[in-house]
Design a protein around this motif. Structure first.
Motif, PDB file in Angstrom:
ATOM      1  N   HIS A 113       0.852  -1.191   0.000  1.00  0.00           N
ATOM      2  CA  HIS A 113       0.000   0.000   0.000  1.00  0.00           C
ATOM      3  C   HIS A 113       0.889   1.242   0.000  1.00  0.00           C
ATOM      4  N   GLU A 114       0.403   2.302  -0.622  1.00  0.00           N
ATOM      5  CA  GLU A 114       1.171   3.546  -0.681  1.00  0.00           C
ATOM      6  C   GLU A 114       1.554   4.005   0.720  1.00  0.00           C
ATOM      7  N   ARG A 115       0.606   3.942   1.629  1.00  0.00           N
ATOM      8  CA  ARG A 115       0.905   4.198   3.045  1.00  0.00           C
ATOM      9  C   ARG A 115       0.507   2.945   3.812  1.00  0.00           C
ATOM     10  N   ILE A 116       1.476   2.348   4.453  1.00  0.00           N
ATOM     11  CA  ILE A 116       1.221   1.090   5.162  1.00  0.00           C
ATOM     12  C   ILE A 116       0.097   1.242   6.171  1.00  0.00           C
ATOM     13  N   VAL A 117       0.034   2.385   6.840  1.00  0.00           N
ATOM     14  CA  VAL A 117      -0.995   2.565   7.874  1.00  0.00           C
ATOM     15  C   VAL A 117      -2.401   2.614   7.297  1.00  0.00           C
ATOM     16  N   ASP A 118      -2.535   2.795   5.971  1.00  0.00           N
ATOM     17  CA  ASP A 118      -3.860   2.797   5.337  1.00  0.00           C
ATOM     18  C   ASP A 118      -4.284   1.407   4.870  1.00  0.00           C
ATOM     19  N   CYS A 119      -3.407   0.453   4.931  1.00  0.00           N
ATOM     20  CA  CYS A 119      -3.696  -0.908   4.489  1.00  0.00           C
ATOM     21  C   CYS A 119      -4.717  -1.559   5.419  1.00  0.00           C
ATOM     22  N   PRO A 120      -5.833  -2.072   4.874  1.00  0.00           N
ATOM     23  CA  PRO A 120      -6.831  -2.735   5.723  1.00  0.00           C
ATOM     24  C   PRO A 120      -6.248  -3.916   6.512  1.00  0.00           C
ATOM     25  N   GLY A 121      -5.371  -4.681   5.874  1.00  0.00           N
ATOM     26  CA  GLY A 121      -4.763  -5.816   6.573  1.00  0.00           C
ATOM     27  C   GLY A 121      -3.901  -5.364   7.737  1.00  0.00           C
ATOM     28  N   PHE A 122      -3.161  -4.286   7.524  1.00  0.00           N
ATOM     29  CA  PHE A 122      -2.321  -3.758   8.597  1.00  0.00           C
ATOM     30  C   PHE A 122      -3.189  -3.207   9.717  1.00  0.00           C
ATOM     31  N   LYS A 123      -4.228  -2.461   9.354  1.00  0.00           N
ATOM     32  CA  LYS A 123      -5.126  -1.916  10.380  1.00  0.00           C
ATOM     33  C   LYS A 123      -5.733  -3.030  11.218  1.00  0.00           C
ATOM     34  N   GLN A 124      -6.145  -4.098  10.542  1.00  0.00           N
ATOM     35  CA  GLN A 124      -6.735  -5.222  11.265  1.00  0.00           C
ATOM     36  C   GLN A 124      -5.703  -5.866  12.190  1.00  0.00           C
ATOM     37  N   ALA A 125      -4.486  -6.061  11.676  1.00  0.00           N
ATOM     38  CA  ALA A 125      -3.439  -6.688  12.483  1.00  0.00           C
ATOM     39  C   ALA A 125      -3.079  -5.820  13.680  1.00  0.00           C
ATOM     40  N   VAL A 126      -2.917  -4.516  13.462  1.00  0.00           N
ATOM     41  CA  VAL A 126      -2.568  -3.610  14.556  1.00  0.00           C
ATOM     42  C   VAL A 126      -3.707  -3.536  15.564  1.00  0.00           C
ATOM     43  N   GLY A 127      -4.923  -3.529  15.089  1.00  0.00           N
ATOM     44  CA  GLY A 127      -6.071  -3.493  15.994  1.00  0.00           C
ATOM     45  C   GLY A 127      -6.135  -4.709  16.896  1.00  0.00           C
ATOM     46  N   SER A 128      -5.680  -5.842  16.382  1.00  0.00           N
ATOM     47  CA  SER A 128      -5.741  -7.062  17.188  1.00  0.00           C
ATOM     48  C   SER A 128      -4.613  -7.134  18.206  1.00  0.00           C
ATOM     49  N   VAL A 129      -3.591  -6.296  18.063  1.00  0.00           N
ATOM     50  CA  VAL A 129      -2.468  -6.332  19.005  1.00  0.00           C
ATOM     51  C   VAL A 129      -2.927  -5.985  20.407  1.00  0.00           C
TER      52      VAL A 129
END
Length: 145
Positions: A113-129
């Motif tokens: 993704h252009e900005r990693i923090v905008d990636c849905p997969g990353f958001k989901q992974a970070v949210g689960s932390v």
């Protein structure tokens, strides 16, 4: 000096601790010197194993007082066993959280993704932390239904 004994500097170097940390652990009764070589403390080599246990326990969040109680624990110390079991459960939660963090970092390392923090997969992974493992298990169970 007895060749089997280790100088305080040798023990510190082997364990990655400072001599002042060794003196602190000694003052708290967690380790004991074997004697002195001049003005320097000496220790039996088995102190390295004990310091390994102390370092591991400290990194897991145990206080010096908790470690002291653990080091003298007997099978009949039921109260201490209850505290140990609770600490083990806390560590399981912490391990689960660290695994989820690791997984989110692995995702970020390969995300395009252009900005990693905008990636849905990353958001989901970070949210689960930050989610406790028990709630994640519940979510996984309900998503399979």
């Amino acid at each position: 000096m007895d060749e089997a004994l280790l100088d305080i500097a040798e023990v510190a170097r082997h364990c990655g601790l400072t001599p002042s940390a060794l003196r602190f652990y000694e003052k708290k009764g967690l380790i004991a010197p074997a004697g002195r070589n001049g003005l320097r403390r000496t220790y039996h080599p088995d102190v390295l194993e004990r310091l390994g246990l102390i370092t591991c326990a400290r990194s897991a969040g145990f206080s010096v007082a908790e470690i002291g109680r653990f080091l003298v624990a007997r099978p009949s110390d039921a109260d201490l066993r209850v505290r140990m079991a609770a600490k083990a459960r806390d560590l399981d939660e912490q391990i689960g959280q660290l695994k989820r963090l690791r997984d989110s970092l692995r995702h970020a390392a390969v995300c395009d993704h252009e900005r990693i923090v905008d990636c849905p997969g990353f958001k989901q992974a970070v949210g689960s932390v930050s989610a406790p493992a028990s709630s994640l298990l519940s979510q996984e169970f309900h998503s399979d239904v």
